[in-house]
Design an enzyme around this catalytic site. Sequence first.
Site, PDB file in Angstrom:
ATOM      1  N   ASN A 190      46.432  65.108  14.549  1.00 34.96           N
ATOM      2  CA  ASN A 190      46.625  66.521  14.910  1.00 34.96           C
ATOM      3  C   ASN A 190      47.525  66.695  16.125  1.00 34.96           C
ATOM      4  O   ASN A 190      48.499  67.459  16.101  1.00 34.96           O
ATOM      5  CB  ASN A 190      45.267  67.154  15.240  1.00 34.96           C
ATOM      6  N   THR A 208      45.391  58.950  10.325  1.00 29.26           N
ATOM      7  CA  THR A 208      44.117  59.011  11.035  1.00 29.26           C
ATOM      8  C   THR A 208      43.007  58.494  10.138  1.00 29.26           C
ATOM      9  O   THR A 208      42.904  58.900   8.982  1.00 29.26           O
ATOM     10  CB  THR A 208      43.732  60.427  11.530  1.00 29.26           C
ATOM     11  N   ASP A 236      40.120  59.303  10.567  1.00 32.72           N
ATOM     12  CA  ASP A 236      39.169  60.413  10.489  1.00 32.72           C
ATOM     13  C   ASP A 236      39.398  61.321   9.283  1.00 32.72           C
ATOM     14  O   ASP A 236      38.513  62.090   8.908  1.00 32.72           O
ATOM     15  CB  ASP A 236      39.242  61.256  11.767  1.00 32.72           C
ATOM     16  N   MET A 258      32.405  56.001  12.989  1.00 32.12           N
ATOM     17  CA  MET A 258      33.294  56.915  13.717  1.00 32.12           C
ATOM     18  C   MET A 258      33.429  58.268  13.003  1.00 32.12           C
ATOM     19  O   MET A 258      33.071  58.407  11.846  1.00 32.12           O
ATOM     20  CB  MET A 258      34.666  56.278  13.906  1.00 32.12           C
ATOM     21  N   GLY A 259      34.011  59.215  13.696  1.00 32.15           N
ATOM     22  CA  GLY A 259      34.222  60.570  13.147  1.00 32.15           C
ATOM     23  C   GLY A 259      33.472  61.585  13.988  1.00 32.15           C
ATOM     24  O   GLY A 259      32.332  61.888  13.702  1.00 32.15           O
ATOM     25  N   ARG A 260      34.133  62.089  15.007  1.00 33.08           N
ATOM     26  CA  ARG A 260      33.466  62.946  15.982  1.00 33.08           C
ATOM     27  C   ARG A 260      33.197  64.345  15.401  1.00 33.08           C
ATOM     28  O   ARG A 260      32.146  64.918  15.655  1.00 33.08           O
ATOM     29  CB  ARG A 260      34.382  63.064  17.211  1.00 33.08           C
ATOM     30  N   LEU A 311      35.985  47.829  14.770  1.00 34.12           N
ATOM     31  CA  LEU A 311      36.182  47.025  13.563  1.00 34.12           C
ATOM     32  C   LEU A 311      36.601  47.874  12.372  1.00 34.12           C
ATOM     33  O   LEU A 311      37.394  47.448  11.539  1.00 34.12           O
ATOM     34  CB  LEU A 311      34.910  46.245  13.219  1.00 34.12           C
ATOM     35  N   GLN A 312      36.051  49.083  12.281  1.00 33.23           N
ATOM     36  CA  GLN A 312      36.305  49.931  11.111  1.00 33.23           C
ATOM     37  C   GLN A 312      37.725  50.481  11.084  1.00 33.23           C
ATOM     38  O   GLN A 312      38.206  50.872  10.030  1.00 33.23           O
ATOM     39  CB  GLN A 312      35.297  51.073  11.057  1.00 33.23           C
ATOM     40  N   ARG A 313      38.400  50.542  12.220  1.00 37.63           N
ATOM     41  CA  ARG A 313      39.747  51.110  12.178  1.00 37.63           C
ATOM     42  C   ARG A 313      40.841  50.053  12.235  1.00 37.63           C
ATOM     43  O   ARG A 313      41.995  50.354  11.968  1.00 37.63           O
ATOM     44  CB  ARG A 313      39.937  52.156  13.279  1.00 37.63           C
TER      45      ARG A 313
END
Lengths: 411, 411
Positions: B115, B143, B145, B189-191, B298-300
Amino acid sequence: MSELRGACIIGQSGGPTAVINASALGVIRTALDTECITRVLGAAHGIKGVLDDRLYDMNQEDAAELELLKYTPSSALGSCRYKLADPDKDDTDYKRILEIFRKYDVRYFFYNGGNDSMDTCNKISKYMQKAGYECRIMGVPKTIDNDLNGTDHCPGFGSAAKFIATTCMEVHRDAHVYDTGMVTIIEIMGRHAGWLAGSAALATWAGYGPDLIYLPETDFDLTDFLDDVHRVYDKTGKCMVAVSEGIHRADGTFISEAKTSATDGFGHAQLGGLAAMLADAVKLETGAKVRGIELSLLQRCGSHTASKTDIDEAFLAGKAAVEAAVSGITDKMVAFRCTREGGYTCQTSLEPLEIVANAEKKVPREWINAVGNGVEQPFIDYVLPLIQGEPDAPRTNSLPRFAKLKKVLAH
Amino acid sequence: MSELRGACIIGQSGGPTAVINASALGVIRTALDTECITRVLGAAHGIKGVLDDRLYDMNQEDAAELELLKYTPSSALGSCRYKLADPDKDDTDYKRILEIFRKYDVRYFFYNGGNDSMDTCNKISKYMQKAGYECRIMGVPKTIDNDLNGTDHCPGFGSAAKFIATTCMEVHRDAHVYDTGMVTIIEIMGRHAGWLAGSAALATWAGYGPDLIYLPETDFDLTDFLDDVHRVYDKTGKCMVAVSEGIHRADGTFISEAKTSATDGFGHAQLGGLAAMLADAVKLETGAKVRGIELSLLQRCGSHTASKTDIDEAFLAGKAAVEAAVSGITDKMVAFRCTREGGYTCQTSLEPLEIVANAEKKVPREWINAVGNGVEQPFIDYVLPLIQGEPDAPRTNSLPRFAKLKKVLAH
C-alpha cells in the site's frame, strides 16, 4: 542358529522426527518380506500399545500407503514417553509384556527411539531371557538431537539440521533487508547436546547464517554474550545469533530458567522462551531492534525439506535391524559407521544396547571455537554429508501427501 | 504515443516476500531486453537509494545470477519503510528525486511494494507531472498480507500461504503423536487482514490442520475462544488453533497488547508475543499441555517451499509493468484478474494507483464462518490455485543457492 518363527512388533517412542516413519517402514517392509516373520504388528504409542494390547495388523495395510511413510513426519503409529520400572522392584509391566508376546507369539521386537528407548529394549530383553522366552530385541536409533552413543549419527538429525540451515539462510536474507540495525536470535532444540544449534553454522558456511552460535557444551555467560553481539552489531549494524535451548550458566542452571534476581538482566516474568528472553536482554543493552525466533516443532517435523540421505539411512536402519534379528542377533542397536574422507560412505553396524542406553554424545570441545561462540570446520565436514539429497516426496494439490494407515487392531 | 527513451529504476519497498525478487527480475530482464530503455538501475533500499544516489547498474550483472532472483527470498536490492512527505508541505525529497532522475535520464520508475509503495508511486508521479518531467511510473504489487485493493491477489501471498499450510500439516502430525492431551497455538502474520491465518485452513482441508482459526476480520473474545478450545479438547484430547497476530477485542485493541487488568487472564508481563500469551491463558483454563508457536519471519522468507504459480506470476507482474510503461502507460499498478471456475487462469490488468494506495482488502465476512472461528469453502477455492507448483530451485550441497549480485554503483 535355528530359524525363529513368529510375529514381530515395531514400536516408536520419544519425540518424533521427519524420518522416524522411514525407519518404521524399513522394519515393516523387510519383516513383511521375511518368511519366518509370520505377522507384523505395529504398537500404538510405543510400549504403551503393547501394555494396552493395542497392536495394529500391518499385514492389512496397503503397500502404496506404507511407502508414503518415507515422506510422512512424526510417528505414524503414535509415540510415548513411558519409562519402564526397574524389573527387580516392580515387574508388573514386564509380566504384561510377556503375556502379550505370548498371546501373539511375538519373537521379534523392534523399538525405534532415543536413549530411553534403548534402555527399554535392554530391560525387556533381560527380562525375557530370565523368563526363558525366546525373543530377539533390536533398537533402531532415532533422535534429532543426535546424542546417541555408539553411532556416527542418528536418523532424524540430518533432516532437522537441513531444516535449520535452510531456515537460517532464508531468515538471514530477510533480516538484512533494511539499512537499519537489526539483531536476530534463533532458538534451536537440543537440551544437552549442541548438534542442532551447531548445524546453523552450515548456513554461515553457505554464505548467509548466524554470526554467533552458542552450544550447551560450553558455559554461557550473559555479559560475554552481550559483548559478542555488541561487537558484531557495531561493525555491521546487524547480528544474527543461534542458541541452543540448553545453554546454561557455569553452575549448570539453564538460561531459560528465569532468575528473579534483577542483577542478571533476566528478572522478568516470561512466557515466550529463551529467544524472547535473550532478545529482551539485547534490546535493553544495545537499543537495537531485536527479533527472537523459536524454531519450535517445525525443526523436527519439517519433512518437506528432509534430507534424502537421512530418509534412506533411516530406512536402512530399520531394514538392518530385521535382517540382524532374523539371522539370530539380539540385544543390539543398529548404528552407523561412516567415512567422510574420499567421499561419504555409511554402513550399519550393531552395538550393544548397554553402551547406547542412558548416555549422551556431545559435540567434541575441539569442534567448538575457543571462546565458545561458533563451531569449527570439522563440525561442518561432519554434518554436511548428512543433509544431502532432495526426497521425491509426493504431493496432492501441492501440499504434502502423508501416509493414511488403516490401523486395524490385531486380535 | 512517441517512444520514450531513457533509463529505468527498479526499487523494492516494505516487508520482503519469498518472490519479490522474481518481480524485480521480471522488471530487470524485460527492461534489459527493451531497446528504448537505455539503462537499468536498481535502487539500494528502495526510494532511499534514489534519495541517496545509491543506484546499482543492473546491466553489469551476470545473466545467470539474475535468473536466480526467482529463487532468492527477501529483497535483493534492499528495502525500506520510508514514507514521502506531502509534497505541498515539504517537497525536499521530490526535488531530490527529480534531480536524480535528471542525472541518470530516468524515464521509467518501477516500484515493487504494498500500500505505502503505491502511495509513493502516486506522489512521485503527480510531482513529476507538475514539474513537467516526462516519466512513466508503475507499481508492481507485493505483500504476503494479500491486502491490496484492485487485484485478485498479491505476489508473495501464495508462497506464504503454502508455507503456512505445509507447516501446519507437519506440526499437526507432530502435535498428535502422543496419546496425552495437547493444545497447539500457531501465530500467523497479518495485522489487519486474515488472508494468511485463513490459509492455515488449507492444512485442515488436506486432512491435518487447525480445528479453530481466528482472523482479524471478526472481534476476538477470550471467553468464547477458551470455550471453543475446551469443546474441541474435551472431545479429542487435542486442539490445534491458528490465530492472526491482528486479532482484537470488540473495542479494536489488539489481543497482543497485554492489559494490566488481572480480570482478562492476560495480566502478565510478557515477551513472547501472542501465541505464548494465548498458550498461557489456555494452560490456566484447561490445565492442558499447550505449545505456542510463532511462525515469525519464516512464513515470509520460506522460498524453499514457494509456489511456482506465485513465482511465475510475480515475474509476470514485473514484466507487464515494463511492457505497459514502454507502450505509454503511467500511474498504474499491475493487478491480477483471475478466473477459477473451469480451471484457474490469471491475466494482468492495470489499475489506477489511487484505488490501490492506502486501503486494505479484507477477507469477505461471508468467507468466514458465522461464529468466527474458521473459514468456509470459498476461501479454500480462492487460495488453492495460488499455492500450486514446485519451483525447480537450484541448490548447492543441498542448501539454497541464492543470487549473488555484484551491485556495482552507477555513476
